[in-house]
Design a protein around this motif. Structure first.
Motif, PDB file in Angstrom:
ATOM      1  N   SER A   2      77.849 125.544  77.050  1.00 57.59           N
ATOM      2  CA  SER A   2      77.757 124.660  75.895  1.00 57.59           C
ATOM      3  C   SER A   2      76.566 125.043  75.022  1.00 57.59           C
ATOM      4  O   SER A   2      75.631 125.699  75.457  1.00 57.59           O
ATOM      5  CB  SER A   2      77.624 123.210  76.352  1.00 57.59           C
ATOM      6  N   THR A   4      73.195 124.476  73.279  1.00 53.37           N
ATOM      7  CA  THR A   4      71.993 123.678  73.519  1.00 53.37           C
ATOM      8  C   THR A   4      71.262 123.487  72.196  1.00 53.37           C
ATOM      9  O   THR A   4      70.814 124.459  71.592  1.00 53.37           O
ATOM     10  CB  THR A   4      71.050 124.365  74.525  1.00 53.37           C
ATOM     11  N   HIS A  44      68.187 118.842  77.481  1.00 50.54           N
ATOM     12  CA  HIS A  44      69.619 118.923  77.211  1.00 50.54           C
ATOM     13  C   HIS A  44      70.438 118.532  78.441  1.00 50.54           C
ATOM     14  O   HIS A  44      71.408 117.764  78.333  1.00 50.54           O
ATOM     15  CB  HIS A  44      69.995 120.333  76.751  1.00 50.54           C
ATOM     16  N   ARG A  45      70.056 119.032  79.614  1.00 51.42           N
ATOM     17  CA  ARG A  45      70.782 118.678  80.840  1.00 51.42           C
ATOM     18  C   ARG A  45      70.686 117.183  81.130  1.00 51.42           C
ATOM     19  O   ARG A  45      71.661 116.566  81.556  1.00 51.42           O
ATOM     20  CB  ARG A  45      70.254 119.495  82.023  1.00 51.42           C
ATOM     21  N   GLU A  47      70.151 114.765  78.817  1.00 50.35           N
ATOM     22  CA  GLU A  47      70.876 114.036  77.775  1.00 50.35           C
ATOM     23  C   GLU A  47      72.391 114.093  77.962  1.00 50.35           C
ATOM     24  O   GLU A  47      73.096 113.169  77.567  1.00 50.35           O
ATOM     25  CB  GLU A  47      70.511 114.592  76.389  1.00 50.35           C
ATOM     26  N   THR A  48      72.875 115.166  78.552  1.00 43.66           N
ATOM     27  CA  THR A  48      74.314 115.319  78.751  1.00 43.66           C
ATOM     28  C   THR A  48      74.754 114.900  80.152  1.00 43.66           C
ATOM     29  O   THR A  48      75.904 115.110  80.535  1.00 43.66           O
ATOM     30  CB  THR A  48      74.745 116.775  78.485  1.00 43.66           C
ATOM     31  N   ASN A  49      73.820 114.334  80.908  1.00 45.60           N
ATOM     32  CA  ASN A  49      74.074 113.859  82.277  1.00 45.60           C
ATOM     33  C   ASN A  49      74.501 114.953  83.244  1.00 45.60           C
ATOM     34  O   ASN A  49      75.110 114.667  84.273  1.00 45.60           O
ATOM     35  CB  ASN A  49      75.064 112.702  82.296  1.00 45.60           C
TER      36      ASN A  49
END
Length: 82
Positions: A2, A4, A44-45, A47-49
């Motif tokens: 994805s 970032t 990022h990790r 925030e995106t769970n």
């Protein structure tokens, strides 16, 4: 993989060439760049769970990212002026 957000090339598009050059020639800048990259990926990790964390930890990570980004920008503009 994805996308970032907040990568330095996107944050400072006018300094992309300088960032690349400094990563290769300046150990201090390379260390700041690497620290930003690691922190940005952690944000990022979270925030995106992908790697859930507490709100307090996410806030701390975001503060760290902003601090590093400010230091990198100051370094880029100081180096460009000097």
């Amino acid at each position: 993989m994805s996308h970032t957000p907040h990568e330095l090339a996107e944050e400072f598009p006018e300094h992309v060439d300088r960032i690349h050059d400094l990563r290769q020639s300046d150990a201090h800048f390379a260390k700041m760049f690497d620290a930003y990259h690691v922190t940005n990926r952690a944000v990022h990790r979270a925030e995106t769970n992908v790697e859930p964390t507490s709100d307090d930890h996410l806030i701390d990570l975001r503060k760290e990212r902003v601090m590093l980004k400010d230091q990198i920008y100051a370094y880029l503009t100081k180096q460009a002026a000097g």
